[in-house]
Write a protein that holds these residues in place. Sequence first.
Motif, short mmCIF file in Angstrom:
data_model
loop_
_atom_site.label_atom_id
_atom_site.label_comp_id
_atom_site.label_asym_id
_atom_site.label_seq_id
_atom_site.Cartn_x
_atom_site.Cartn_y
_atom_site.Cartn_z
N ASP A 1 -3.77 1.15 2.67
CA ASP A 1 -3.28 0.61 1.41
C ASP A 1 -3.90 1.33 0.22
O ASP A 1 -5.08 1.69 0.24
N SER B 1 7.06 6.32 -0.15
CA SER B 1 6.66 5.02 0.42
C SER B 1 7.55 4.69 1.61
O SER B 1 8.77 4.87 1.55
N THR C 1 4.90 -1.70 0.37
CA THR C 1 4.24 -0.68 -0.44
C THR C 1 5.00 -0.43 -1.72
O THR C 1 4.40 -0.26 -2.79
N GLN C 2 6.31 -0.42 -1.64
CA GLN C 2 7.12 -0.23 -2.84
C GLN C 2 6.88 -1.35 -3.85
O GLN C 2 6.78 -1.10 -5.05
N ALA D 1 3.48 -0.90 -5.56
CA ALA D 1 3.55 0.16 -6.56
C ALA D 1 4.30 -0.31 -7.81
O ALA D 1 3.89 -0.06 -8.94
N VAL E 1 9.59 3.29 -8.49
CA VAL E 1 9.71 3.68 -7.09
C VAL E 1 10.84 4.70 -7.00
O VAL E 1 11.99 4.42 -7.33
#
Length: 220
Positions: free
Chosen positions: A57, A80, A85-86, A89, A96
């Motif tokens: 992470d 990603s 994770t997107q 972010a 993204v």
Amino acid sequence: MSHTPDLKGSSFTLSVLHLSGDDVAPTVDFLKQKVEQAPTFFASAPIVVNIDKVQGDIDFSALKNGIEQAGMIPVGVTGSKDKRTQNLASEAGFAVMSSSKSPASAPAKIAPTKVIRTPIRSGQQIYAKDGDLVILNHVSAGAEVIADGSIHIHGTLRGRAIAGASGQKDAKIICNDLQAELISIAGNYWLSDKIDSEYWKKKVMLSMVDDSLQLDVLTI
């Protein structure tokens, strides 16, 4: 004449920071060093972060703050692999993004070669859009020459030369005397300290081979 705002698609060349691990601190130190080495090129430069090779992470908030502290502008994250994770972010303020896997193609409209006969002085910037750039003189330190195609410099290159500015990896930089602050093709760049001494003050050609920059001494 309409005063209504409009949205149109366009393309820009952005620097892409490729992360190999989830530790933010070394990345921030790396960026600070780059800005110190070439502030006119990297200061306030927009940055996209590629996280394709990162396994753990990432502290996206710390990464975003670190990029800003280094003097650059964090734009987005690409590479990603999952929605979680997107979301992390995005919550930290990154856009993204997805990168195209198709090879860069030549522009639909090829402009005539731009020819400059006078010296390029410090602080000047010359840009050849959708075509090649030919400089029949010297490029001073602190000057910048940019082309979507290739760049040919018949004098000494002491400033910065950026070819393939729209992503053309087959672009070339040819100069009669290499003493550059920075040379770049399709977003890949070398600062002066990365240029081997065997190419310094020589007539050379810079090209991309297997996605890596390569210098060759020209003997003719």
